[in-house]
Design an enzyme around this catalytic site. Sequence first.
Site, PDB file in Angstrom:
ATOM      1  N   HIS A   1       0.785  -1.158  -0.013  1.00 38.13           N
ATOM      2  CA  HIS A   1       0.006  -0.079   0.245  1.00 38.13           C
ATOM      3  C   HIS A   1       0.904   1.321  -0.218  1.00 38.13           C
ATOM      4  O   HIS A   1       1.967   1.163   0.366  1.00 38.13           O
ATOM      5  CB  HIS A   1      -0.835  -0.053   1.194  1.00 38.13           C
ATOM      6  CG  HIS A   1      -0.017   0.000   2.698  1.00 38.13           C
ATOM      7  ND1 HIS A   1       0.391   1.124   3.089  1.00 38.13           N
ATOM      8  CD2 HIS A   1       0.031  -1.015   3.417  1.00 38.13           C
ATOM      9  CE1 HIS A   1       1.058   0.829   4.194  1.00 38.13           C
ATOM     10  NE2 HIS A   1       0.857  -0.537   4.335  1.00 38.13           N
TER      11      HIS A   1
ATOM     12  N   HIS B   1       0.386  -5.988   2.671  1.00 38.01           N
ATOM     13  CA  HIS B   1       1.236  -4.950   3.664  1.00 38.01           C
ATOM     14  C   HIS B   1       2.674  -5.644   3.718  1.00 38.01           C
ATOM     15  O   HIS B   1       2.683  -6.724   3.482  1.00 38.01           O
ATOM     16  CB  HIS B   1       0.303  -5.120   5.074  1.00 38.01           C
ATOM     17  CG  HIS B   1      -0.787  -4.678   5.143  1.00 38.01           C
ATOM     18  ND1 HIS B   1      -1.329  -3.392   5.265  1.00 38.01           N
ATOM     19  CD2 HIS B   1      -2.050  -5.530   4.901  1.00 38.01           C
ATOM     20  CE1 HIS B   1      -2.753  -3.517   5.378  1.00 38.01           C
ATOM     21  NE2 HIS B   1      -3.167  -4.714   4.936  1.00 38.01           N
TER      22      HIS B   1
END
Length: 216
Positions: A16, A157
């Site tokens: 992200h 992540h």
Amino acid sequence: MNGTPFRGRRIVFWRHGQTAWNLEGRFQGSTDIPLTEDGLAQARRSARLLAALRPDSLVSSDLQRTAATAAALAAVTGLEVTHDSGLRETYAGVWQGLTNTEIQERYPEEYRLWRLGEPVRRGGGELNTEVADRAVPVVLDAVKALPDNGTVVVVSHGGTIRMAIGRLLGLDPYHWEALAGLSNCCWSVLGEGARGWRLQEHNAGTLPEPVLGDDV
């Protein structure tokens, strides 16, 4: 043989964009932190690059920082995003929201063991292997649905991506930390080989280049 090289299926792990806690050096874990304006811009820039890979599917963690990143790619490809909580970052209990310095000061032994690669429930949360246990099946389900030579983009992540890559490459969990972290909105690429998955790109911010030479 027709001379066409075998490419196989491909997994693009995409981290992200930037968050305020990234800038502050705070351990996010599964805390649901949004992207900054710079993070949104990073996602839009990277999405334009990744769209050139012509991905076939797009799966994402359901936390808002990953969902917003995935939405940028969906906007330029027309793909629907499948959100799955199995792709969330490591739950790290009381460590979440603390800076690296604060963690070292408050939990020195736990921090020391973690840095040595010992299996530690950081902050009373998940083990690295437990994160891989929940994330990798999500990825493999997406791979199974791909066409031959297809590509899936997995928006997740930094920690979860490292653990998923380590598991898919068959590395012992002790050695997963050998994989460096990903910068915001950078990606890593696994390609399907004759003997399993191969790491083709890591922490990339530009499109993969073909490997020229003998290592094919």
